[in-house]
Structures are given as structure tokens and as C-alpha cells.
Design an enzyme around this catalytic site. Structure first.
Site, mmCIF file in Angstrom:
data_model
loop_
_atom_site.group_PDB
_atom_site.id
_atom_site.type_symbol
_atom_site.label_atom_id
_atom_site.label_comp_id
_atom_site.label_asym_id
_atom_site.label_seq_id
_atom_site.Cartn_x
_atom_site.Cartn_y
_atom_site.Cartn_z
ATOM 1 N N HIS A 261 -1.212 -0.523 -2.407
ATOM 2 C CA HIS A 261 -1.381 -1.609 -3.396
ATOM 3 C C HIS A 261 -0.467 -2.801 -3.113
ATOM 4 O O HIS A 261 -0.605 -3.844 -3.732
ATOM 5 C CB HIS A 261 -1.198 -1.082 -4.832
ATOM 6 C CG HIS A 261 0.215 -0.749 -5.225
ATOM 7 N ND1 HIS A 261 0.588 -0.497 -6.523
ATOM 8 C CD2 HIS A 261 1.353 -0.615 -4.490
ATOM 9 C CE1 HIS A 261 1.880 -0.232 -6.573
ATOM 10 N NE2 HIS A 261 2.364 -0.288 -5.363
ATOM 11 N N GLU A 290 -2.830 6.233 -5.969
ATOM 12 C CA GLU A 290 -2.898 4.820 -6.364
ATOM 13 C C GLU A 290 -3.659 4.693 -7.677
ATOM 14 O O GLU A 290 -4.486 5.544 -8.006
ATOM 15 C CB GLU A 290 -3.661 4.002 -5.296
ATOM 16 C CG GLU A 290 -2.949 3.842 -3.963
ATOM 17 C CD GLU A 290 -1.815 2.801 -3.976
ATOM 18 O OE1 GLU A 290 -1.621 2.128 -5.008
ATOM 19 O OE2 GLU A 290 -1.135 2.690 -2.938
ATOM 20 N N GLU A 325 -3.935 -4.277 -7.287
ATOM 21 C CA GLU A 325 -4.504 -2.998 -7.707
ATOM 22 C C GLU A 325 -6.006 -3.070 -7.461
ATOM 23 O O GLU A 325 -6.595 -4.151 -7.514
ATOM 24 C CB GLU A 325 -4.198 -2.729 -9.182
ATOM 25 C CG GLU A 325 -2.719 -2.576 -9.494
ATOM 26 C CD GLU A 325 -2.026 -1.489 -8.688
ATOM 27 O OE1 GLU A 325 -2.648 -0.469 -8.375
ATOM 28 O OE2 GLU A 325 -0.840 -1.675 -8.364
HETATM 29 C C1 LIG Z 1 6.288 0.685 -3.632
HETATM 30 S S1 LIG Z 1 7.264 1.562 -2.499
HETATM 31 C C2 LIG Z 1 6.619 3.229 -2.652
HETATM 32 C C3 LIG Z 1 7.630 4.285 -2.360
HETATM 33 C C4 LIG Z 1 7.155 5.729 -2.509
HETATM 34 N N1 LIG Z 1 5.941 5.986 -1.776
HETATM 35 C C5 LIG Z 1 6.973 6.087 -3.956
HETATM 36 O O1 LIG Z 1 5.867 6.001 -4.484
HETATM 37 O O2 LIG Z 1 7.968 6.453 -4.591
HETATM 38 C C6 LIG Z 1 6.597 1.030 -0.925
HETATM 39 C C7 LIG Z 1 7.357 1.577 0.263
HETATM 40 O O3 LIG Z 1 6.729 1.073 1.462
HETATM 41 C C8 LIG Z 1 7.771 0.852 2.415
HETATM 42 N N2 LIG Z 1 7.318 -0.066 3.474
HETATM 43 C C9 LIG Z 1 7.115 -1.397 3.381
HETATM 44 N N3 LIG Z 1 6.707 -1.889 4.582
HETATM 45 C C10 LIG Z 1 6.658 -0.836 5.427
HETATM 46 C C11 LIG Z 1 6.302 -0.700 6.815
HETATM 47 N N4 LIG Z 1 5.914 -1.777 7.518
HETATM 48 N N5 LIG Z 1 6.353 0.521 7.379
HETATM 49 C C12 LIG Z 1 6.755 1.611 6.651
HETATM 50 N N6 LIG Z 1 7.083 1.549 5.339
HETATM 51 C C13 LIG Z 1 7.038 0.348 4.733
HETATM 52 C C14 LIG Z 1 8.896 0.291 1.556
HETATM 53 O O4 LIG Z 1 10.144 0.343 2.212
HETATM 54 C C15 LIG Z 1 8.799 1.159 0.306
HETATM 55 O O5 LIG Z 1 9.609 2.311 0.404
#
Ligand SMILES: C[S@@+](CC[C@H](N)C(=O)[O-])C[C@H]1O[C@@H](n2cnc3c(N)ncnc32)[C@H](O)[C@@H]1O
Length: 359
Positions: A261, A290, A325
Site C-alpha cells: 500500500h 492489506e 489503499e
Molecule cells: C509500513 S512498513 C510495514 C512493516 C511491517 N511489514 C509491518 O506490517 O509491521 C513498510 C516497510 O517497508 C520497508 N521498505 C521500504 N522500502 C523498501 C525496499 N526498497 N526494500 C525493502 N523494504 C523496504 C520499510 O523499511 C518498512 O519497514
């Protein structure tokens, strides 16, 4: 004819009268969040919990070392909102307060604490983009978060590790609510799976809980390098740093929660393609967690989470560059474009649903 016009006039007057009251709720909408933040910072729920039985205003104010009159006003608001309960004991003229299921969620510690989520959403860098939302809608090229903070959320968390830690703790609060709902309704999805990679797994809370619930699974917690460097060390879980747009580590199943999302359709399709490449063609799966936004007519039916999901969509608009979303139609589109042959969607007792997609 004249009767109908009169009725319409009365209805309009009634609507107008109601609107004049309703507008104040929006004008002062921020107050709920601000007072909750204040209660968390003061540790009110923790003090009442540790006290063991109802605490009087004077006991609470002397423990906090503050004036009873200011505190009384804060507590009066929170009691009115049914966050705490006021109980007047006959021995005391001072009001007494006790916990409710909602106030327990405001405790700073404990497996059900949502305090970090409230503190993250009410932090200055997360509030500032709301002032730039109209500019984003008008499409002046910059995202609301970038316009307010100079860079996107992920770069901002690298430059500001304290905010990064608060963000990861907030996500962990969300995981502690959602993962038990997944375990409850979707345990069959994890049967016979040797390895699971959690893409964008943050500090590893969700995967740690899944591995505990399904101990035959070996977990790979995959996130950006600076995030996994600070992640928990959990038995059965290995932390792996990388970029999901480049490559996702191989596993029997991909778990990806509240990540897709954050990205627009083309980016979401790229991530999903990388997830599909990471799993075996014959028996692999991608498990997505999601929200599914209901279409206008379905939303009228009894989905009492519809409002929260639409609020979440606004949060994603304010805090990410391109995220949104998705409705069922939107999910079907991105899954099809990413090359998945079929999928199932299961509601769980949470804001999100679980979407299981097969190569
Ligand atoms: C909204 S958080 C969700 C965290 C976890 N999945 C949860 O629901 O508790 C989105 C995650 O995506 C990671 N993220 C963002 N860009 C990324 C990338 N290019 N490769 C890997 N992870 C990434 C962020 O660091 C973050 O931890």
C-alpha cells in the site's frame, strides 16, 4: 405540492441545524489525538494499572507531581470519551479513575500497547505533511511528506534514526494486533511451509510471532539494511538487508504485510514480480496482508471498519509518495499484471484482509 415543499424546507432546516453542531467535531478533530498523546506521555494508564485499584485524582496528581486542576480537565475529557472510567468512592470527595480495555492500549509497555503508534502518528514529521495535502492533490510534483520534510519517509528514517525507531515500534504495535488474527483464521496457509521471507518485515516482530505460532517455519526478515541492522534477534529468524525492487531472498512463501500500500500500481507490480520470482513455481505462494477498500455500495453494508480503512488511505496519501489503499478490483489488476494465476482473499479480525496468491 405545497405540503411537500414545506416538508423539504423542514428537512433542510434540520440538516442545517445538525450541520452547525457537527462542524465543531471536525474543527476540533485533532483534540482526541493530542489528549491521547498527552495521556501516554504522562504514563497515566501505566500508573493506574500498577496502582491495582481505582486511583483518586489527588493520588494521581501527587504521583505525577502536577496540579490536580489541569489533570482533572484532562481526565474529564478522557472519561467523557470512555477511555477511562470515573468511579466515585464514598470515602473520598476526589474522583477515582480506573482502566478500560481502551486505556490499556495506551500503556507504554505490554503486548497490547498501541502507544508507539499514537506517538508516531502525532509526531511533528508525521503531522507536518497534513499541511501539504492540498498541494499534493493539485499535483505540484512533490509528495506531501517530501514537501514537509525535504525527503521521502524511508530516506527520512535513515537521516533521523530516532524517528526510524519510533516508526518501526509503531509498525510492531500493528503487527501484535494483526498477526494473532492471521494465526486465528489462516493457520492452514502456513502448513507444510519450510521457509517464509517477510518482505519489508521491519524490526521482525510479525515474523517472530509467526515462527512462534508455526515452529516448523524458518524465517527470513527482509528489509532495508538500516532497518534490519536494528531489528530484533529472534530464534528461527534471520535478518537480511536488501532492496525489494532488486531482489527478494528465495523461500517457500513470501509474507508481505502493509508494504504494497506504500506504492503505486507500477511499483507494486514490480515488487510482486520480485516476490513471485523468489518462490517455487509449483507450490510457492505470496501471502499479502492489506486492507481491501469496499466499493461504495458494499461499504454501506455492515463493514464497521470501512471508515478506518478510508482514514488509512488518507494517512498513506500524506505519508508516502505514491501509495494508496486498494479495492478488490485494484488488487485483481496488480496481481494479474504481476503474473499470478489465481488468488484467494480472506477477511480476518483486523483492518487488513489476507490475500494468498499463487504463481
Ligand atoms: C509500513 S512498513 C510495514 C512493516 C511491517 N511489514 C509491518 O506490517 O509491521 C513498510 C516497510 O517497508 C520497508 N521498505 C521500504 N522500502 C523498501 C525496499 N526498497 N526494500 C525493502 N523494504 C523496504 C520499510 O523499511 C518498512 O519497514
Amino acid at each position: 405540492m405545497e405540503e411537500t415543499q414545506k416538508e423539504l424546507k423542514c428537512e433542510n432546516e434540520e440538516d442545517h441545524r445538525r450541520a452547525k453542531f457537527e462542524i465543531w467535531k471536525y474543527i476540533f478533530g485533532f483534540v482526541e489525538m493530542a489528549v491521547m498523546k498527552c495521556a501516554i506521555e504522562l504514563g497515566i494508564a501505566d500508573i493506574i494499572e500498577n496502582h491495582g485499584n481505582p486511583i483518586t485524582l489527588f493520588e494521581l496528581s501527587s504521583m505525577l507531581g502536577c496540579s490536580p486542576s489541569q489533570l482533572h480537565r484532562i481526565m474529564r475529557f478522557l472519561v467523557h470519551r470512555r477511555i477511562f472510567i470515573e468511579t466515585n468512592t464514598s470515602q473520598s470527595t476526589s474522583p477515582s479513575y480506573s482502566q478500560t480495555p481502551l486505556s490499556r492500549l495506551l500503556m507504554k509497555t505490554g503486548e497490547h500497547s498501541m502507544a508507539a503508534f499514537v506517538l508516531m502518528e502525532s509526531s511533528p514529521p508525521m503531522l507536518a505533511p497534513w499541511h501539504c495535502l492540498s498541494a499534493r492533490v493539485l499535483g505540484n510534483g512533490s509528495s506531501a511528506f517530501e514537501a514537509a520534510n525535504g525527503e521521502d519517509l524511508w530516506s527520512y528514517t535513515i537521516a533521523n534514526p530516532a524517528h526510524g525507531q519510533l516508526f518501526n515500534e509503531a509498525m510492531a504495535c500493528g503487527a501484535r494486533v494483526t498477526v494473532p488474527a492471521i494465526v486465528d483464521k489462516c493457520s492452514d496457509m502456513f502448513e507444510g511451509i519450510g521457509t517464509v521471507v517477510d518482505v519489508g518485515g521491519g524490526n521482525g516482530t510479525a515474523l517472530g510471532m509467526l515462527v512462534k505460532a508455526f515452529p516448523w517455519i524458518r524465517g527470513l526478515n527482509f528489509d532495508l539494511p538500516h532497518v534490519v541492522c536494528a531489528a530484533k534477534k529472534t530464534e528461527g529468524v534471520e535478518n537480511v538487508g536488501g532492496d525489494m525492487f532488486d531482489c527478494v531472498p528465495k523461500a517457500d512463501a513470501v509474507f508481505v504485510m502493509w508494504v504494497l500500500h506504500d506504492w503505486e500500481d507500477d511499483e507494486c507490480i514490480q515488487i510482486l514480480k520480485k516476490c513471485r520470482e523468489a518462490i517455487p513455481k509449483e507450490k510457492g505462494k505470496v501471502i499479502m496482508v492489506e486492507a481491501v477498500i469496499l466499493e461504495k455500495d458494499d461499504a454501506k453494508e455492515e463493514d464497521d471498519l470501512s471508515d478506518v480503512k478510508l482514514m488509512l488511505d488518507m494517512v498513506i496519501m500524506a505519508h508516502t509518495n505514491t501509495g494508496k489503499e486498494r479495492t478488490l478490483k485494484d488488487w485483481v489488476y496488480v496481481l494479474g499484471q504481476a503474473g499470478f494465476s489465481r488468488h484467494t482473499i480472506r477477511p480476518i479480525d483486523a483492518i487488513q484482509s489476507v490475500i494468498e496468491a499463487f504463481p
